[in-house]
Design a protein around this motif. Structure first.
Motif, short mmCIF file in Angstrom:
data_model
loop_
_atom_site.label_atom_id
_atom_site.label_comp_id
_atom_site.label_asym_id
_atom_site.label_seq_id
_atom_site.Cartn_x
_atom_site.Cartn_y
_atom_site.Cartn_z
N PRO A 160 0.81 -1.24 0.00
CA PRO A 160 0.00 0.00 0.00
C PRO A 160 0.83 1.28 0.00
O PRO A 160 0.52 2.22 -0.74
CB PRO A 160 -0.83 -0.13 1.29
CG PRO A 160 -0.93 -1.60 1.52
CD PRO A 160 0.39 -2.15 1.08
N ILE A 161 1.89 1.31 0.80
CA ILE A 161 2.73 2.52 0.86
C ILE A 161 3.40 2.76 -0.49
O ILE A 161 3.41 3.90 -1.00
CB ILE A 161 3.79 2.38 1.96
CG1 ILE A 161 3.14 2.34 3.35
CG2 ILE A 161 4.80 3.54 1.87
CD1 ILE A 161 2.49 3.63 3.76
N ARG A 162 3.94 1.71 -1.10
CA ARG A 162 4.61 1.88 -2.40
C ARG A 162 3.61 2.25 -3.49
O ARG A 162 3.91 3.08 -4.35
CB ARG A 162 5.36 0.60 -2.79
CG ARG A 162 6.77 0.51 -2.25
CD ARG A 162 6.79 0.27 -0.76
NE ARG A 162 8.14 0.22 -0.21
CZ ARG A 162 8.38 -0.08 1.06
NH1 ARG A 162 7.39 -0.37 1.90
NH2 ARG A 162 9.63 -0.09 1.51
N SER A 163 2.44 1.66 -3.45
CA SER A 163 1.42 2.03 -4.44
C SER A 163 1.00 3.49 -4.27
O SER A 163 0.77 4.19 -5.25
CB SER A 163 0.19 1.12 -4.28
OG SER A 163 0.50 -0.23 -4.56
N CYS A 327 -2.28 8.98 3.27
CA CYS A 327 -2.98 8.68 4.53
C CYS A 327 -3.71 7.34 4.45
O CYS A 327 -3.69 6.56 5.41
CB CYS A 327 -3.96 9.80 4.86
SG CYS A 327 -3.20 11.34 5.41
N SER A 328 -4.34 7.06 3.32
CA SER A 328 -5.05 5.79 3.18
C SER A 328 -4.07 4.62 3.19
O SER A 328 -4.37 3.56 3.77
CB SER A 328 -5.87 5.77 1.88
OG SER A 328 -5.02 5.84 0.75
N ALA A 329 -2.89 4.81 2.59
CA ALA A 329 -1.88 3.74 2.58
C ALA A 329 -1.35 3.47 3.98
O ALA A 329 -1.15 2.32 4.38
CB ALA A 329 -0.74 4.12 1.65
N VAL A 330 -1.10 4.53 4.73
CA VAL A 330 -0.63 4.37 6.11
C VAL A 330 -1.69 3.67 6.95
O VAL A 330 -1.39 2.79 7.76
CB VAL A 330 -0.28 5.75 6.72
CG1 VAL A 330 -0.03 5.62 8.22
CG2 VAL A 330 0.95 6.33 6.03
N SER A 333 -1.74 -0.05 6.02
CA SER A 333 -0.50 -0.76 6.37
C SER A 333 -0.26 -0.86 7.87
O SER A 333 0.29 -1.85 8.34
CB SER A 333 0.70 -0.05 5.72
OG SER A 333 0.58 -0.03 4.33
N LYS A 334 -0.64 0.16 8.60
CA LYS A 334 -0.23 0.25 10.01
C LYS A 334 -1.31 -0.12 11.02
O LYS A 334 -0.98 -0.38 12.18
CB LYS A 334 0.25 1.68 10.30
CG LYS A 334 1.40 2.16 9.39
CD LYS A 334 2.62 1.26 9.51
CE LYS A 334 3.76 1.75 8.64
NZ LYS A 334 4.94 0.86 8.70
#
Length: 509
Positions: A160-163, A327-330, A333-334
C-alpha cells in the motif's frame, strides 16, 4: 525425487561444492528495491502526468486560439487519447510477461516522449488527435503495468505505501505541469518565434529522455525475469543472484504451473476477481471525473480567471490527492483492523458531498473551490483498489497482469463516452448532469467494495495451502542479518519455515 528442502543449498542446486554463504541483508535489499524499482516507475509516472496534464495547460494557455479549436474539440481529443489508452492496455501488460520490463517500459517512455516533442509542430486539430492516439498507446504501459511490477517485488504489508508513493508521483507531475506552464509562458513565450505552449512540449521531451535512459540502464524489471546478463544493464552490479532469488521467495507462493495461453481466458473468467475489480474501478475511475476531465480548469476559464490562476489553482486538487493517498496507505499498512473497503466507503461519502455541493450552487466560488479540492480524495482509490487486486490475484501471475490491465482498460472505455455525456466543455459552469452521475458512481463504488470484501473472506476460508518448492526459490537466507555477521558453513542450507511451507491465509485480512 525432491530432495528434502532443509538440506538443499545454493551450491548443490548449481552442482558446485558446498561453500558458506552470507545471508541476504533484508533491509538493504528492500532499500535497493525502493531505490531502483520504485524510483524508475515513479519518475516514469511523474513525467507521464507532466505530459498528459501539459496538454490541458497548453489548451488554456493559447493553443485553443492558435489552432482555432472550438466547441468540444478538447473533449474529443481527450476521447481519442482514451481510445488509444484502452487499445494498448492489456497488450502492454502481456508484453511485460514476454519482453523484459526494463526494455519495454524504457522504450515506451522514449516513444511517448518523441510524440510529445512532435506536438510543438502541430498546426491542426487532426494532427493533435493523431499524435494523442499514439501517445496513449505507449503511455498505457505505465499505470497498470507498474502495479503488476510492484506486486512482483513487495509483500502485502509493503504494497500500500509503495502504491501510494507511485500514485502520488503522478499527482506531483500534474501539479508540476501547471507551474511549469506558467513559468514557460512568462519567460519563453515568443522566443525563437514559438508560442509558450509549444515550448512546454519541447521541455517535456527534454525531461522525458533521461528518464527513459535511466530505466534502460538501472531498472531491473521483475525479480524472476531480469535482464542482468545484458551488458547494458546494471542489474548484475546492483543485485546478486542470491538477492534476486530471495526477493522472489519472500513473497507468498504462487502457482508456477499456470502459463500464458488460450487456457488463461476461461481460467480468469470463471473467477470473480476479473469481474468485480473491473467493475469497482469503472465506478472508482468515474469518481475522479471532476478532476480527470479538467472541469476546474474549464470553469476557471469560463469565469474569466487569469492565465496563471487557470494553471495553478487546479494544483490544489492534486495536493489533496497526494495527502489522501498517503494517509489511506498508512491506514491500511499500520492499523491491524484496517481494510481496503474502509477507504472505499470513505471516498464514496466524500464524493457524495462533492456532488451535492456543486449541484447546490456551482457559480459560487467558495462552494465550487471547496467541492473541487474535496474531490481530490478520489485519487486515493487508485492505490487502494490496485493494491487490493494485486493481493487477491497474487497466486496467478497471468491473471494478475490481465486483471490489473482490465481494471484500467474498462475504466478508460467508460470514460471515453462518459466525459462527453457528463463533463464536456459546453456544460461549463454548472455540470448539472455530472453531479448526478457522480452521485450514482459514488454510491455504487461503495456497495461493490463491500461485495468484494465478502467474496474475499469466503475465498480465503476455502483456500488450502500446499507445500511449495520451486527451483527459483531454493536460494536465499533465513536468518536475521542484524544479529548475524558471519554465516557458518554447516548452516548454509536453505530453511523452509513452517510459516512459508504451509502458510494459511488469514480469512479476516
Amino acid at each position: 525425487m525432491i530432495k528434502d528442502a532443509n538440506s538443499i543449498t545454493q551450491n548443490e542446486v548449481e552442482g558446485e561444492p558446498t561453500t558458506p554463504k552470507r545471508p541476504v541483508n533484508r533491509r538493504f535489499l528492500l532499500f535497493k528495491i525502493d531505490l531502483f524499482v520504485l524510483s524508475f516507475v515513479c519518475l516514469q509516472y511523474w513525467i507521464n502526468y507532466v505530459d498528459r496534464v501539459g496538454f490541458t495547460n497548453a489548451y488554456i494557455s493559447g493553443m485553443k486560439e492558435d489552432l482555432n479549436m472550438v466547441g468540444n474539440d478538447l473533449t474529443l481529443s481527450n476521447t481519442v487519447f482514451t481510445i488509444g489508452y484502452i487499445v494498448g492496455m492489456i497488450p502492454n501488460n502481456l508484453i511485460l510477461l514476454c519482453i523484459p520490463p526494463r526494455i519495454w517500459l524504457s522504450f515506451c517512455t522514449l516513444a511517448w516522449g518523441l510524440l510529445t516533442l512532435g506536438m510543438y509542430r502541430v498546426t491542426s486539430f487532426k494532427q493533435i488527435c493523431a499524435i494523442r492516439f499514439f501517445q496513449a498507446l505507449f503511455e498505457s504501459c505505465t499505470f497498470s503495468g507498474t502495479h503488476f511490477i510492484l506486486g512482483s517485488w513487495y509483500k502485502e504489508e509493503e504494497l500500500p505505501i509503495r502504491s501510494a508513493i507511485f500514485t502520488g508521483s503522478g499527482l506531483v507531475g500534474s501539479m508540476f505541469s501547471g507551474f511549469m506552464q506558467t513559468s514557460i509562458f512568462t519567460h519563453l513565450n515568443g522566443q525563437n518565434g514559438l508560442a509558450g505552449w509549444r515550448w512546454l512540449f519541447i521541455i517535456d521531451f527534454c525531461i522525458t529522455l533521461p528518464i527513459a535512459i535511466y530505466g534502460f540502464i538501472f531498472f531491473p524489471g521483475l525479480p524472476d525475469q531480469t535482464s542482468a546478463a545484458n551488458r547494458l544493464s546494471m542489474t548484475k552490479y546492483i543485485f546478486t543472484e542470491q538477492e534476486l532469488h530471495y526477493a522472489r521467495r519472500r513473497l507468498p507462493a504462487r502457482d508456477e504451473s499456470t502459463k500464458l495461453g488460450w487456457s488463461t481466458v476461461p481460467r480468469i473468467l470463471k473467477r470473480w476477481h476479473w469481474w468485480m475489480f473491473s467493475l469497482v474501478w469503472v465506478l472508482g475511475g468515474e469518481n475522479l471525473g471532476f478532476a480527470s476531465n479538467s472541469t476546474f480548469a474549464l470553469w476557471l476559464q469560463n469565469q474569466k480567471y487569469t492565465l496563471s490562476q487557470r494553471n495553478n489553482y487546479p494544483s490544489g486538487i492534486f495536493a489533496v490527492g497526494i495527502v489522501s493517498t498517503l494517509c489511506s496507505a498508512v491506514y491500511i499498512s499500520k492499523f491491524p483492523k484496517a481494510r481496503h473497503w474502509h477507504v472505499s466507503a470513505f471516498i464514496s461519502l466524500i464524493m457524495i458531498i462533492v456532488a451535492i455541493l456543486i449541484r447546490t450552487n456551482p457559480l459560487e466560488p467558495k462552494i465550487f473551490f471547496s467541492a473541487q479540492y474535496l474531490g481530490g480524495v478520489a485519487y486515493a482509490g487508485q492505490a487502494v483498489f490496485f493494491s487490493w487486486a494485486n493481493i487477491v490475484c497474487h497466486a496467478d501471475l497471468q491473471e494478475r497482469a490481465i486483471v490489473l490491465a482490465s481494471m484500467n482498460m474498462f475504466s478508460g472505455a467508460v470514460n471515453a463516452w462518459w466525459s462527453i455525456l457528463f463533463y464536456s466543455a459546453d456544460m461549463v459552469p454548472k455540470f448539472e448532469k455530472g453531479c448526478y452521475a457522480l452521485l450514482a458512481t459514488a454510491i455504487s463504488s461503495g456497495v461493490v467494495s463491500v461485495v468484494i470484501r465478502s467474496l474475499q473472506i469466503k475465498e480465503n476460508l476455502a483456500k488450502k495451502s500446499v507445500p511449495y518448492i520451486d527451483a527459483n526459490d531454493i536460494f536465499g537466507e533465513e536468518e536475521d542479518d542484524e544479529n548475524q555477521d558471519e554465516y557458518e558453513g554447516e548452516n548454509a542450507s536453505v530453511e523452509f519455515g513452517d510459516e512459508e511451507m504451509t502458510e494459511v491465509p488469514n480469512p479476516f485480512r
